[in-house]
Design a protein around this motif. Structure first.
Motif, PDB file in Angstrom:
ATOM      1  N   LYS A  43       0.821  -1.173   0.030  1.00 32.66           N
ATOM      2  CA  LYS A  43      -0.201   0.005   0.080  1.00 32.66           C
ATOM      3  C   LYS A  43       0.926   1.333   0.126  1.00 32.66           C
ATOM      4  O   LYS A  43       2.154   1.228   0.099  1.00 32.66           O
ATOM      5  N   ASP A  97      -1.433   0.353   7.537  1.00 35.93           N
ATOM      6  CA  ASP A  97      -2.447  -0.105   7.881  1.00 35.93           C
ATOM      7  C   ASP A  97      -2.600  -1.328   8.586  1.00 35.93           C
ATOM      8  O   ASP A  97      -1.508  -2.028   8.511  1.00 35.93           O
ATOM      9  N   HIS A 111      -4.205  -4.053   9.070  1.00 31.79           N
ATOM     10  CA  HIS A 111      -4.465  -5.530   8.292  1.00 31.79           C
ATOM     11  C   HIS A 111      -3.052  -5.826   7.558  1.00 31.79           C
ATOM     12  O   HIS A 111      -2.846  -7.104   7.309  1.00 31.79           O
ATOM     13  N   SER A 112      -2.489  -4.987   6.757  1.00 31.01           N
ATOM     14  CA  SER A 112      -1.267  -5.383   6.269  1.00 31.01           C
ATOM     15  C   SER A 112      -0.204  -5.757   7.218  1.00 31.01           C
ATOM     16  O   SER A 112       0.715  -6.565   6.686  1.00 31.01           O
ATOM     17  N   GLU A 170     -11.925   0.542   1.370  1.00 26.87           N
ATOM     18  CA  GLU A 170     -10.701   0.208   2.123  1.00 26.87           C
ATOM     19  C   GLU A 170     -10.919  -1.228   2.774  1.00 26.87           C
ATOM     20  O   GLU A 170      -9.931  -2.013   2.669  1.00 26.87           O
ATOM     21  N   GLN A 210     -10.631  -3.896  -0.141  1.00 25.47           N
ATOM     22  CA  GLN A 210      -9.247  -4.095  -0.304  1.00 25.47           C
ATOM     23  C   GLN A 210      -8.383  -4.658   0.477  1.00 25.47           C
ATOM     24  O   GLN A 210      -7.656  -5.597   0.288  1.00 25.47           O
ATOM     25  N   SER A 211      -8.583  -4.640   1.843  1.00 26.21           N
ATOM     26  CA  SER A 211      -7.606  -5.308   2.787  1.00 26.21           C
ATOM     27  C   SER A 211      -7.911  -6.641   3.105  1.00 26.21           C
ATOM     28  O   SER A 211      -7.144  -7.386   3.655  1.00 26.21           O
ATOM     29  N   ARG A 212      -9.119  -7.166   2.823  1.00 29.66           N
ATOM     30  CA  ARG A 212      -9.710  -8.507   3.211  1.00 29.66           C
ATOM     31  C   ARG A 212      -9.434  -9.359   2.156  1.00 29.66           C
ATOM     32  O   ARG A 212      -9.650 -10.440   2.116  1.00 29.66           O
ATOM     33  N   SER A 272      -8.104   3.140  -1.942  1.00 26.58           N
ATOM     34  CA  SER A 272      -7.664   3.160  -0.675  1.00 26.58           C
ATOM     35  C   SER A 272      -7.332   4.239   0.162  1.00 26.58           C
ATOM     36  O   SER A 272      -7.581   4.567   1.213  1.00 26.58           O
TER      37      SER A 272
END
Length: 308
Positions: free
Chosen positions: A173, A177, A179-180, A254, A257-259, A274
């Motif tokens: 990214k 964040d 989750h990353s 967002e 995209q993260s999941r 994002s």
């Protein structure tokens, strides 16, 4: 296996070589940041300086504008630095600070919109009891709760993430964040995931359920009330609903995209999606409320004319 204590920096892999275009992107982002800061600061000053605006609705709006400054300041200075940099790395401590800012910004935004819907519910559905139920102490308590809960809850997320064992340091990214970072862990992250889901979805859906309930009540009163009641509801609720819808769309981008794997989408589109809730919402709110709320619009014009 690499422990967090040995990971001194993260690599932000979503950036790509733009050549001399990076200066063009820098100017666009810089101008956007200046407009966001100026617009939100203007409305904060207008509300604080005019005693006629020291009403519950405007106090909650002031809190909302402060949050826009807080959220954008957690992203834009960092983004501007990275755009001009040839090496897109960020120290671990700065990365976790940014995670904290972005998560608290999102939670405060939803909770602030929730208390604003409660304010509109009381004003429209219980007008005779409004002044006795929405006291200055209650306003202060609601605003404090809106800020304190996310600020404290997100400390736990940062603590859990920072104590996870990491097997990499590449974040796909343009900013950090939670989750990353969780996806980089090679230790058991069930506790982090469960707490993150409960905190995120609890705040989001809790706020949305409450907002939905208040608007159902408002609609019932509007259908059975006078034309004046309906006009009051439309004039004060339209910008609130537009703000809620805009932020929810951006937050949904967002979260998806993260999941889920979005590598099939073009890189520029992924970056835009994002960044949407962090860049468009801080600009959308002051413009929307500045144009739609007649008191704010008139007093903003007066202030700018006096300054010029």
């Amino acid at each position: 296996m690499i422990n967090f204590t040995q990971v001194s920096y993260f690599i932000l892999a979503a950036y790509f070589d733009n050549g001399t275009l990076k200066y063009f992107y820098f100017m666009i982002v810089m101008c956007l940041y200046i407009v966001i800061v100026s617009a939100n600061l203007l409305l904060i000053v207008v509300i604080c300086m005019n005693r006629s605006l020291h009403e519950p609705m405007y106090m909650f709006l002031c809190s909302l504008f402060v949050n826009e400054l807080y959220g954008s300041s957690g992203l834009f200075p960092f983004l501007l630095t990275q755009i001009l940099s040839d090496i897109h790395t960020v120290s671990a401590s700065l990365c976790f600070l940014q995670i904290y800012c972005i998560h608290t910004y999102g939670a405060v935004e939803y909770l602030n919109l929730a208390i604003m819907s409660y304010d509109r519910y009381l004003a429209i559905c219980c007008p005779l009891q409004y002044n006795t139920r929405m006291t200055s102490n209650k306003i202060a308590m609601l605003i404090a709760l809106t800020w304190l809960y996310p600020l404290l809850a997100c400390i736990v997320i940062i603590y859990l993430n920072s104590h996870s064992q990491l097997c990499g340091n590449i974040i796909l990214k343009v900013y950090c964040d939670s989750h990353s970072v969780v996806k980089l862990a090679c230790s058991d992250v069930h506790v982090v995931n469960i707490y993150g889901l409960l905190a995120s979805f609890g705040t989001i859906f809790g706020a949305l359920i409450f907002i939905t309930y208040t608007y159902i009540k408002i609609l019932l009163v509007c259908f059975s009330g006078s034309k004046q009641t309906r006009q009051k509801a439309v004039s004060t609720c339209t910008p609130h609903l537009a703000s809620l819808f805009n932020f929810s769309i951006g937050a949904s981008f967002e979260l998806l995209q993260s999941r889920f794997d979005m590598k099939s989408l073009p890189n520029m589109l992924r970056i835009f999606l994002s960044l949407y809730f962090l860049t468009c919402q801080p600009l959308f709110n002051p413009i929307m409320y500045g144009l739609k709320m007649s008191k704010i619009r008139v007093m903003s014009k007066n202030l700018m004319s006096n300054v010029s």
